[in-house]
Design a protein around this motif. Structure first.
Motif, mmCIF file in Angstrom:
data_model
loop_
_atom_site.group_PDB
_atom_site.id
_atom_site.type_symbol
_atom_site.label_atom_id
_atom_site.label_comp_id
_atom_site.label_asym_id
_atom_site.label_seq_id
_atom_site.Cartn_x
_atom_site.Cartn_y
_atom_site.Cartn_z
ATOM 1 N N GLY A 10 0.808 -1.165 0.017
ATOM 2 C CA GLY A 10 0.013 -0.215 0.128
ATOM 3 C C GLY A 10 0.697 1.286 -0.013
ATOM 4 N N PRO A 11 0.331 2.145 0.827
ATOM 5 C CA PRO A 11 1.143 3.353 1.055
ATOM 6 C C PRO A 11 2.685 3.491 1.117
ATOM 7 C CG PRO A 11 -0.192 3.318 2.920
ATOM 8 C CD PRO A 11 -0.672 2.069 1.926
ATOM 9 N N TYR A 12 2.944 2.275 2.245
ATOM 10 C CA TYR A 12 4.339 1.944 2.221
ATOM 11 C C TYR A 12 5.344 1.772 1.327
ATOM 12 C CZ TYR A 12 2.589 1.911 7.041
ATOM 13 O OH TYR A 12 1.848 2.227 8.168
ATOM 14 N N PHE A 13 4.795 1.025 0.299
ATOM 15 C CA PHE A 13 5.352 0.873 -1.154
ATOM 16 C C PHE A 13 5.522 1.939 -2.045
ATOM 17 C CE2 PHE A 13 5.303 -0.605 -5.421
ATOM 18 C CZ PHE A 13 6.375 -1.619 -5.568
ATOM 19 N N ALA A 14 4.476 2.622 -1.977
ATOM 20 C CA ALA A 14 4.592 3.925 -2.964
ATOM 21 C C ALA A 14 5.648 4.921 -2.361
ATOM 22 C CB ALA A 14 2.855 4.528 -2.920
ATOM 23 N N ILE A 15 5.352 5.075 -1.210
ATOM 24 C CA ILE A 15 6.335 5.990 -0.567
ATOM 25 C C ILE A 15 7.860 5.495 -0.756
ATOM 26 C CG2 ILE A 15 7.328 7.087 1.608
ATOM 27 C CD1 ILE A 15 4.317 7.086 2.401
ATOM 28 N N GLY A 16 7.889 4.584 -0.491
ATOM 29 C CA GLY A 16 9.432 3.659 -0.940
ATOM 30 C C GLY A 16 9.618 3.868 -2.438
ATOM 31 N N THR A 17 9.051 3.664 -3.350
ATOM 32 C CA THR A 17 9.258 4.098 -4.655
ATOM 33 C C THR A 17 9.507 5.523 -4.816
ATOM 34 O OG1 THR A 17 7.082 4.286 -5.477
ATOM 35 C CG2 THR A 17 8.013 2.388 -5.556
ATOM 36 N N TRP A 18 8.933 6.390 -4.303
ATOM 37 C CA TRP A 18 9.301 8.064 -4.465
ATOM 38 C C TRP A 18 10.760 8.119 -3.690
ATOM 39 C CZ3 TRP A 18 9.708 11.599 -0.318
ATOM 40 C CH2 TRP A 18 10.029 12.719 -0.595
ATOM 41 N N VAL A 19 10.933 7.391 -2.708
ATOM 42 C CA VAL A 19 12.303 7.683 -1.851
ATOM 43 C C VAL A 19 13.472 7.332 -3.083
ATOM 44 C CG1 VAL A 19 13.765 6.964 -0.045
ATOM 45 C CG2 VAL A 19 11.505 7.539 0.286
ATOM 46 N N VAL A 20 13.368 6.186 -3.607
ATOM 47 C CA VAL A 20 14.167 5.657 -4.723
ATOM 48 C C VAL A 20 14.495 6.799 -5.653
ATOM 49 C CG1 VAL A 20 14.573 3.884 -6.482
ATOM 50 C CG2 VAL A 20 13.772 3.434 -4.220
ATOM 51 N N ALA A 21 13.215 7.304 -6.391
ATOM 52 C CA ALA A 21 13.348 8.246 -7.380
ATOM 53 C C ALA A 21 14.261 9.403 -6.816
ATOM 54 C CB ALA A 21 12.031 8.705 -7.766
ATOM 55 N N GLU A 22 13.875 9.808 -5.592
ATOM 56 C CA GLU A 22 14.554 11.113 -5.013
ATOM 57 C C GLU A 22 16.135 10.591 -4.848
ATOM 58 O OE1 GLU A 22 13.492 14.449 -4.372
ATOM 59 O OE2 GLU A 22 12.274 13.661 -5.880
ATOM 60 N N VAL A 23 16.316 9.527 -4.402
ATOM 61 C CA VAL A 23 17.698 9.439 -4.319
ATOM 62 C C VAL A 23 18.504 9.404 -5.650
ATOM 63 C CG1 VAL A 23 19.431 7.227 -3.619
ATOM 64 C CG2 VAL A 23 17.605 7.833 -2.275
ATOM 65 N N CYS A 24 17.874 8.879 -6.450
ATOM 66 C CA CYS A 24 18.326 8.962 -8.033
ATOM 67 C C CYS A 24 18.595 10.338 -8.542
ATOM 68 C CB CYS A 24 17.733 8.089 -9.123
ATOM 69 S SG CYS A 24 17.644 6.294 -8.810
ATOM 70 N N ARG A 25 17.847 11.079 -8.246
ATOM 71 C CA ARG A 25 17.585 12.603 -8.551
ATOM 72 C C ARG A 25 18.926 13.262 -8.121
ATOM 73 N NH1 ARG A 25 16.184 17.424 -6.838
ATOM 74 N NH2 ARG A 25 15.126 16.667 -4.875
ATOM 75 N N LEU A 26 18.947 13.143 -6.678
ATOM 76 C CA LEU A 26 20.110 13.830 -5.845
ATOM 77 C C LEU A 26 21.329 13.154 -6.425
ATOM 78 C CD1 LEU A 26 18.486 13.799 -2.311
ATOM 79 C CD2 LEU A 26 18.652 15.640 -3.933
ATOM 80 N N ALA A 27 21.590 11.754 -6.660
ATOM 81 C CA ALA A 27 22.755 11.488 -7.012
ATOM 82 C C ALA A 27 23.341 12.017 -8.168
ATOM 83 C CB ALA A 27 22.637 9.809 -6.928
ATOM 84 N N ILE A 28 22.672 12.204 -9.169
ATOM 85 C CA ILE A 28 22.756 12.439 -10.625
ATOM 86 C C ILE A 28 23.149 13.917 -10.297
ATOM 87 C CG2 ILE A 28 21.925 12.645 -12.761
ATOM 88 C CD1 ILE A 28 20.837 10.032 -12.763
ATOM 89 N N SER A 29 22.346 14.572 -9.597
ATOM 90 C CA SER A 29 22.488 16.178 -9.389
ATOM 91 C C SER A 29 23.926 16.561 -8.987
ATOM 92 C CB SER A 29 21.259 16.707 -8.516
ATOM 93 O OG SER A 29 20.111 16.652 -8.890
ATOM 94 N N ASN A 30 24.543 15.522 -8.219
ATOM 95 C CA ASN A 30 25.816 15.625 -7.570
ATOM 96 C C ASN A 30 26.990 14.975 -8.363
ATOM 97 O OD1 ASN A 30 25.412 17.279 -5.045
ATOM 98 N ND2 ASN A 30 23.647 15.820 -5.220
ATOM 99 N N THR A 31 26.560 14.586 -9.720
ATOM 100 C CA THR A 31 27.653 13.848 -10.463
ATOM 101 C C THR A 31 28.110 14.896 -11.422
ATOM 102 O OG1 THR A 31 26.609 11.740 -9.813
ATOM 103 C CG2 THR A 31 28.125 11.650 -11.739
ATOM 104 N N GLU A 32 29.268 15.284 -11.345
ATOM 105 C CA GLU A 32 29.467 16.196 -12.545
ATOM 106 C C GLU A 32 29.785 15.439 -14.098
ATOM 107 O OE1 GLU A 32 33.452 19.099 -13.305
ATOM 108 O OE2 GLU A 32 33.293 18.049 -11.314
#
Length: 338
Positions: free
Chosen positions: A124-146
């Motif tokens: 349910g909502p825990y799975f949904a929030i988990g997928t959003w966290v993965v997306a944000e981690v990917c965004r932040l990781a690439i934002s800091n990769t020159e």
């Protein structure tokens, strides 16, 4: 030996008159898309590619949530990762951009495996929030990769060797292939024996498991397939856009758009994403100039459908009147007609 059963008063058939008409229309639409470079302007071609991306994205999310029972609000992770992989392969390794659009699909597949292993016990909502966290981690990781352009993003410089006409032709044909693999692949899957298991899992996972369906394995395969299909959408969309940044590739608006299309059109059906994609694309072209008010209206429409018409537009029309554009079940029809 398998025998076909023919009842006295009718015939058992999987196809319907509406289904044959829909398949004919779909084939004609794909052929029309392939011919666009010879008679349409570049703006029309870009619009068709954009609509194709919306439809493919909605079909993948519908397969994931409508049949697999996994509501994800982080599918933009796979879209952005595939697009960045394509840009990196083309710009840094000299691979042809169109070949890179195929090779980059390994990136969302590799991301999907540990993501599912991490989130599979959540519901349910825990799975949904988990997928959003993965997306944000990917965004932040690439934002800091020159190497990937950091927060400013990248331009697909490798496409400069192609003329405008060649780029449009290649992207358009790739969009046709994308529709065949995502929309057509979903249709083929749901008409197979695995589709029967998916439908049973959609209706009641516990009952499906009691009948021998390997729910865990099927969910993983659906999650993996939806991730790769979503990654293909990212490759086609940004191959056309030629510019990519973390805030664009991992934008939460992607999932807001896809939820609107699937919820309003009709979740858990093949026809629903098509109706939702047409509705959103038309509304975006007609009312996007109204800014925030336009987005508020789309959100309110989604809320009204969720509260009062959970089966969406298709469930309230086609389902009620027994229309079947993409039939996946067996039907009993009379000998004289359907």
């Amino acid at each position: 030996m398998t025998e076909s059963v023919t009842p006295r008063d009718g015939l058992v058939s999987r196809q319907t008159r509406g289904g044959r008409s829909a398949l004919t229309f779909a084939a004609a639409a794909l052929l029309l898309m392939l011919s666009l470079p010879w008679w349409a302007d570049s703006g029309t071609t870009r619009s068709v590619v954009e609509f194709s991306c919306y439809l493919a994205l909605a079909s993948m999310w519908n397969l994931l949530a409508g049949y697999g029972g996994m509501v994800s609000i982080g599918q933009q992770a796979f879209l952005g990762v595939a697009a960045y992989a394509m840009f990196a392969l083309a710009n840094h390794f000299g691979i042809d951009p169109f070949a890179a659009a195929a090779l980059c699909l390994l990136a969302p597949a590799l991301l999907a495996v540990p993501t599912y292993a991490l989130l599979r016990r959540l519901e349910g909502p825990y799975f949904a929030i988990g997928t959003w966290v993965v997306a944000e981690v990917c965004r932040l990781a690439i934002s800091n990769t020159e190497w990937l352009g950091s927060s400013s993003g990248m331009t697909l410089r490798a496409m400069q060797k192609y003329s405008l006409e060649e780029r449009q032709l290649g992207v358009l044909w790739l969009a046709v292939l994308m529709l065949v693999l995502t929309v057509g692949g979903s249709y083929w899957l749901l008409r197979s024996r695995h589709g029967l298991a998916l439908t049973a899992m959609r209706d009641n996972a516990v009952s499906a498991m009691s009948q021998g369906v390997d729910v865990e394995r099927l969910r993983f395969l659906v999650f993996l397939g939806a991730a790769v299909g979503t990654g293909l959408v990212g490759a086609v969309y940004y191959l056309s856009a030629l510019r990519l940044s973390p805030n664009a590739g991992f934008d939460a608006n992607w999932i807001a758009i896809v939820i609107f299309m699937v919820m309003v059109g009709g979740i858990g059906t093949l026809e629903g994403p098509l109706i939702g994609a047409v509705l959103y694309f038309a509304a975006d072209r007609l009312f996007s100039s109204y800014g925030a008010g336009y987005m508020i209206m789309l959100g309110l429409l989604t809320l009204v459908v969720a509260l009062y018409a959970r089966s969406g537009i298709w469930g309230a029309t086609g389902g009620r009147w027994a229309w079947h554009w993409f039939p996946t079940r067996w039907w009993l029809r009379s000998r004289e007609g359907e």
